[in-house]
Design a protein around this motif. Sequence first.
Motif, PDB file in Angstrom:
ATOM      1  N   SER A 170       0.802  -1.230   0.000  1.00 33.59           N
ATOM      2  CA  SER A 170       0.000   0.000   0.000  1.00 33.59           C
ATOM      3  C   SER A 170       0.835   1.279   0.000  1.00 33.59           C
ATOM      4  O   SER A 170       0.267   2.370   0.016  1.00 33.59           O
ATOM      5  N   HIS A 171       2.173   1.148  -0.046  1.00 28.22           N
ATOM      6  CA  HIS A 171       2.999   2.373  -0.023  1.00 28.22           C
ATOM      7  C   HIS A 171       4.422   2.062  -0.485  1.00 28.22           C
ATOM      8  O   HIS A 171       5.203   1.462   0.251  1.00 28.22           O
ATOM      9  N   ALA A 172       4.747   2.468  -1.708  1.00 26.71           N
ATOM     10  CA  ALA A 172       6.110   2.256  -2.222  1.00 26.71           C
ATOM     11  C   ALA A 172       6.472   3.408  -3.147  1.00 26.71           C
ATOM     12  O   ALA A 172       5.648   3.838  -3.963  1.00 26.71           O
ATOM     13  N   HIS A 173       7.704   3.905  -3.009  1.00 27.20           N
ATOM     14  CA  HIS A 173       8.167   5.012  -3.860  1.00 27.20           C
ATOM     15  C   HIS A 173       9.017   4.444  -4.991  1.00 27.20           C
ATOM     16  O   HIS A 173      10.241   4.581  -4.996  1.00 27.20           O
ATOM     17  N   LEU A 174       8.344   3.816  -5.953  1.00 25.27           N
ATOM     18  CA  LEU A 174       9.079   3.203  -7.065  1.00 25.27           C
ATOM     19  C   LEU A 174       9.638   4.241  -8.032  1.00 25.27           C
ATOM     20  O   LEU A 174      10.472   3.925  -8.872  1.00 25.27           O
ATOM     21  N   GLY A 206      -1.620  12.106  -1.642  1.00 29.71           N
ATOM     22  CA  GLY A 206      -0.580  11.757  -0.685  1.00 29.71           C
ATOM     23  C   GLY A 206       0.794  11.675  -1.328  1.00 29.71           C
ATOM     24  O   GLY A 206       0.881  11.675  -2.556  1.00 29.71           O
ATOM     25  N   GLU A 207       1.887  11.631  -0.536  1.00 29.02           N
ATOM     26  CA  GLU A 207       1.661  11.591   0.881  1.00 29.02           C
ATOM     27  C   GLU A 207       1.765  12.987   1.464  1.00 29.02           C
ATOM     28  O   GLU A 207       2.633  13.766   1.093  1.00 29.02           O
ATOM     29  N   ILE A 208       0.860  13.242   2.384  1.00 31.02           N
ATOM     30  CA  ILE A 208       0.731  14.569   2.992  1.00 31.02           C
ATOM     31  C   ILE A 208       0.756  14.392   4.509  1.00 31.02           C
ATOM     32  O   ILE A 208       0.555  13.279   5.011  1.00 31.02           O
ATOM     33  N   ILE A 227      -2.968   6.107   7.971  1.00 31.32           N
ATOM     34  CA  ILE A 227      -1.783   6.628   8.636  1.00 31.32           C
ATOM     35  C   ILE A 227      -0.655   5.681   8.230  1.00 31.32           C
ATOM     36  O   ILE A 227      -0.577   4.552   8.720  1.00 31.32           O
ATOM     37  N   HIS A 228       0.181   6.147   7.306  1.00 29.43           N
ATOM     38  CA  HIS A 228       1.170   5.249   6.735  1.00 29.43           C
ATOM     39  C   HIS A 228       2.373   5.105   7.667  1.00 29.43           C
ATOM     40  O   HIS A 228       2.645   5.974   8.480  1.00 29.43           O
ATOM     41  N   SER A 229       3.049   3.953   7.567  1.00 32.73           N
ATOM     42  CA  SER A 229       4.201   3.630   8.415  1.00 32.73           C
ATOM     43  C   SER A 229       3.882   3.899   9.883  1.00 32.73           C
ATOM     44  O   SER A 229       4.628   4.574  10.581  1.00 32.73           O
ATOM     45  N   THR A 245       5.638  -1.310   2.216  1.00 36.65           N
ATOM     46  CA  THR A 245       7.095  -1.319   2.354  1.00 36.65           C
ATOM     47  C   THR A 245       7.665   0.063   2.649  1.00 36.65           C
ATOM     48  O   THR A 245       8.649   0.187   3.349  1.00 36.65           O
ATOM     49  N   ASP A 246       7.066   1.133   2.063  1.00 32.11           N
ATOM     50  CA  ASP A 246       7.704   2.455   2.035  1.00 32.11           C
ATOM     51  C   ASP A 246       9.042   2.370   1.296  1.00 32.11           C
ATOM     52  O   ASP A 246       9.962   3.133   1.568  1.00 32.11           O
ATOM     53  N   ALA A 247       9.146   1.416   0.379  1.00 33.67           N
ATOM     54  CA  ALA A 247      10.374   1.281  -0.422  1.00 33.67           C
ATOM     55  C   ALA A 247      10.710   2.616  -1.089  1.00 33.67           C
ATOM     56  O   ALA A 247       9.794   3.313  -1.511  1.00 33.67           O
TER      57      ALA A 247
HETATM   58 ZN   LIG Z   1       6.475   7.271   1.962  1.00 27.98          ZN
END
Ligand SMILES: [Zn+2]
Length: 257
Positions: free
Chosen positions: A7-11, A94-96, A154-156, A204-206
Amino acid sequence: MNDIIDSHAHLDDNRFSMDRADVIARMEEYRIIMAINPGANYESSKKALRLAKKYPEKIKAAVGTHPHDADEVNLLLLEEYEKMAKDPDVVAIGEIGLDYYYDNCDREVQKNAFRMQLDLAEKLNLPVIIHNRDSDGDMVEILSEYQGRLRGVIHSFTGSVEMAKRYTNLGFYLGFGGVVTFKNARKVVESAAWVPLERLLIETDAPYLTPVPHRGKRNEPSYVRYTAEKIAEIKGIHVAQITGYSKRNAMDLFGLR
Ligand SMILES: [Zn+2]
């Protein structure tokens, strides 16, 4: 393993510029059927959308500006984001959020940029992806103002059970990532044990926050399985429950089919 959504990766991150296609191909190998790629500022939001266009089956984009770049947010930029968000491959704002750990921007500037982007999400009826670091007080206050009018994650999430309860009571999902696998992660382990399966997302927040056993190296979506396995172990249930619920939750939140 069942199908999984990261649900969250910075590819779009530069750290993937040498082998992005391989990283995305590896998703398939581990049944990561989709990754949500949020923007961190205008430039990376454009890159996120470009990636979603290139891999529409595997990547969806969010557009928005992270608190680190809050001083770029103005009415013109919001108009740009609104135009971009009309694209069906953009599934969130997002992300904000707020970051009082780094304090890269003045806190009043952060709060103002955050509110402007929450207003945009409400106007467009899109979910929000929220970054929150050392800013729980203002975060709860601001999200309470929008209660019932916004949905999001609420990520991470690495906070206490008490904070987990507050955010889920406000209607938010909690995104758990690699930190839950770290040796000294007591608080977030307690929160992972507590979080109802109906409120759980995995991420992941990769390229950041790489889970054990790859901690210290670059993170990528295929590693989200380590986080799923760890949360299953913490909860004492089968990993298919974790992947199944988090996939359904991500599809509901981001309107995926
Ligand atoms: Zn992030």
